[in-house]
Design a protein around this motif. Sequence first.
Motif, PDB file in Angstrom:
ATOM      1  N   ARG A  97     -33.666  10.591  18.632  1.00  0.00           N
ATOM      2  CA  ARG A  97     -33.719  11.962  18.117  1.00  0.00           C
ATOM      3  C   ARG A  97     -33.002  12.871  19.099  1.00  0.00           C
ATOM      4  O   ARG A  97     -33.315  12.889  20.282  1.00  0.00           O
ATOM      5  CB  ARG A  97     -35.183  12.366  17.976  1.00  0.00           C
ATOM      6  CG  ARG A  97     -35.362  13.779  17.515  1.00  0.00           C
ATOM      7  CD  ARG A  97     -36.792  14.076  17.184  1.00  0.00           C
ATOM      8  NE  ARG A  97     -37.147  13.264  16.042  1.00  0.00           N
ATOM      9  CZ  ARG A  97     -38.381  13.071  15.624  1.00  0.00           C
ATOM     10  NH1 ARG A  97     -39.383  13.618  16.266  1.00  0.00           N
ATOM     11  NH2 ARG A  97     -38.634  12.326  14.585  1.00  0.00           N
ATOM     12  N   LEU A  98     -32.057  13.661  18.577  1.00  0.00           N
ATOM     13  CA  LEU A  98     -31.294  14.575  19.408  1.00  0.00           C
ATOM     14  C   LEU A  98     -31.475  16.016  18.929  1.00  0.00           C
ATOM     15  O   LEU A  98     -31.508  16.274  17.726  1.00  0.00           O
ATOM     16  CB  LEU A  98     -29.800  14.223  19.358  1.00  0.00           C
ATOM     17  CG  LEU A  98     -29.421  12.826  19.858  1.00  0.00           C
ATOM     18  CD1 LEU A  98     -27.968  12.541  19.566  1.00  0.00           C
ATOM     19  CD2 LEU A  98     -29.719  12.697  21.338  1.00  0.00           C
ATOM     20  N   TYR A  99     -31.563  16.921  19.881  1.00  0.00           N
ATOM     21  CA  TYR A  99     -31.634  18.349  19.567  1.00  0.00           C
ATOM     22  C   TYR A  99     -30.273  18.808  19.061  1.00  0.00           C
ATOM     23  O   TYR A  99     -29.235  18.473  19.627  1.00  0.00           O
ATOM     24  CB  TYR A  99     -32.028  19.133  20.826  1.00  0.00           C
ATOM     25  CG  TYR A  99     -31.827  20.614  20.694  1.00  0.00           C
ATOM     26  CD1 TYR A  99     -32.781  21.407  20.080  1.00  0.00           C
ATOM     27  CD2 TYR A  99     -30.665  21.222  21.174  1.00  0.00           C
ATOM     28  CE1 TYR A  99     -32.591  22.780  19.950  1.00  0.00           C
ATOM     29  CE2 TYR A  99     -30.469  22.586  21.055  1.00  0.00           C
ATOM     30  CZ  TYR A  99     -31.435  23.349  20.437  1.00  0.00           C
ATOM     31  OH  TYR A  99     -31.235  24.693  20.307  1.00  0.00           O
ATOM     32  N   VAL A 100     -30.259  19.620  17.987  1.00  0.00           N
ATOM     33  CA  VAL A 100     -29.015  20.125  17.421  1.00  0.00           C
ATOM     34  C   VAL A 100     -28.927  21.642  17.556  1.00  0.00           C
ATOM     35  O   VAL A 100     -27.938  22.164  18.056  1.00  0.00           O
ATOM     36  CB  VAL A 100     -28.870  19.712  15.936  1.00  0.00           C
ATOM     37  CG1 VAL A 100     -27.604  20.296  15.327  1.00  0.00           C
ATOM     38  CG2 VAL A 100     -28.886  18.197  15.793  1.00  0.00           C
ATOM     39  N   PHE A 143     -36.950  28.085  13.667  1.00  0.00           N
ATOM     40  CA  PHE A 143     -36.503  26.794  13.152  1.00  0.00           C
ATOM     41  C   PHE A 143     -35.857  26.002  14.277  1.00  0.00           C
ATOM     42  O   PHE A 143     -35.065  26.543  15.050  1.00  0.00           O
ATOM     43  CB  PHE A 143     -35.498  26.989  12.019  1.00  0.00           C
ATOM     44  CG  PHE A 143     -36.142  27.416  10.730  1.00  0.00           C
ATOM     45  CD1 PHE A 143     -36.388  26.504   9.723  1.00  0.00           C
ATOM     46  CD2 PHE A 143     -36.517  28.728  10.543  1.00  0.00           C
ATOM     47  CE1 PHE A 143     -36.998  26.892   8.545  1.00  0.00           C
ATOM     48  CE2 PHE A 143     -37.133  29.137   9.364  1.00  0.00           C
ATOM     49  CZ  PHE A 143     -37.368  28.207   8.361  1.00  0.00           C
ATOM     50  N   VAL A 144     -36.201  24.706  14.354  1.00  0.00           N
ATOM     51  CA  VAL A 144     -35.619  23.802  15.331  1.00  0.00           C
ATOM     52  C   VAL A 144     -35.090  22.596  14.566  1.00  0.00           C
ATOM     53  O   VAL A 144     -35.837  21.936  13.843  1.00  0.00           O
ATOM     54  CB  VAL A 144     -36.648  23.351  16.392  1.00  0.00           C
ATOM     55  CG1 VAL A 144     -35.972  22.474  17.436  1.00  0.00           C
ATOM     56  CG2 VAL A 144     -37.322  24.543  17.048  1.00  0.00           C
ATOM     57  N   LEU A 145     -33.801  22.334  14.730  1.00  0.00           N
ATOM     58  CA  LEU A 145     -33.156  21.226  14.040  1.00  0.00           C
ATOM     59  C   LEU A 145     -32.858  20.110  15.029  1.00  0.00           C
ATOM     60  O   LEU A 145     -32.253  20.350  16.071  1.00  0.00           O
ATOM     61  CB  LEU A 145     -31.861  21.709  13.381  1.00  0.00           C
ATOM     62  CG  LEU A 145     -31.032  20.660  12.665  1.00  0.00           C
ATOM     63  CD1 LEU A 145     -31.799  20.069  11.479  1.00  0.00           C
ATOM     64  CD2 LEU A 145     -29.718  21.262  12.199  1.00  0.00           C
ATOM     65  N   PHE A 146     -33.310  18.909  14.689  1.00  0.00           N
ATOM     66  CA  PHE A 146     -32.992  17.708  15.444  1.00  0.00           C
ATOM     67  C   PHE A 146     -32.108  16.835  14.552  1.00  0.00           C
ATOM     68  O   PHE A 146     -31.872  17.164  13.390  1.00  0.00           O
ATOM     69  CB  PHE A 146     -34.272  16.960  15.832  1.00  0.00           C
ATOM     70  CG  PHE A 146     -35.101  17.691  16.850  1.00  0.00           C
ATOM     71  CD1 PHE A 146     -34.868  17.543  18.204  1.00  0.00           C
ATOM     72  CD2 PHE A 146     -36.113  18.541  16.445  1.00  0.00           C
ATOM     73  CE1 PHE A 146     -35.627  18.236  19.139  1.00  0.00           C
ATOM     74  CE2 PHE A 146     -36.891  19.230  17.368  1.00  0.00           C
ATOM     75  CZ  PHE A 146     -36.642  19.081  18.723  1.00  0.00           C
ATOM     76  N   SER A 147     -31.630  15.736  15.068  1.00  0.00           N
ATOM     77  CA  SER A 147     -30.734  14.874  14.302  1.00  0.00           C
ATOM     78  C   SER A 147     -31.392  14.299  13.056  1.00  0.00           C
ATOM     79  O   SER A 147     -30.702  13.969  12.091  1.00  0.00           O
ATOM     80  CB  SER A 147     -30.206  13.742  15.183  1.00  0.00           C
ATOM     81  OG  SER A 147     -31.282  13.038  15.777  1.00  0.00           O
ATOM     82  N   ASP A 148     -32.721  14.202  13.034  1.00  0.00           N
ATOM     83  CA  ASP A 148     -33.393  13.588  11.886  1.00  0.00           C
ATOM     84  C   ASP A 148     -34.478  14.445  11.233  1.00  0.00           C
ATOM     85  O   ASP A 148     -34.953  14.110  10.156  1.00  0.00           O
ATOM     86  CB  ASP A 148     -34.006  12.251  12.292  1.00  0.00           C
ATOM     87  CG  ASP A 148     -35.063  12.395  13.379  1.00  0.00           C
ATOM     88  OD1 ASP A 148     -35.007  13.381  14.145  1.00  0.00           O
ATOM     89  OD2 ASP A 148     -35.948  11.531  13.463  1.00  0.00           O
TER      90      ASP A 148
END
Length: 91
Positions: free
Chosen positions: A1-4, A22-27
């Motif tokens: 999982r990576l932070y985007v 809102f926090v978006l990660f790779s998945d």
Amino acid sequence: RLYVRDGNLMKVCRKQDKERWFVLFSDILIYAAFDPTKLSLKHEKFRLQKTAVAPVSDPQFGLSIRSEQKSFIVYGKDEAEKNGWLQILKA
């Protein structure tokens, strides 16, 4: 999982629109709200594989987010913010 990416967007609610983080990660996409009266952080998590995002015309700069659990509309402060989130979420 990576932070985007992360940032604040306004979530359209029944009585009054509310700012959410809102926090978006790779998945996954997470959104959260702090409730100072209870000293708690309320949050929801959505798997991106099961989430669809589309632009909407009302409200201006709006995005529709649909997942297995929930569907809602958010909007940013300008077209650039909306398009930034839209490009990343649709990738």
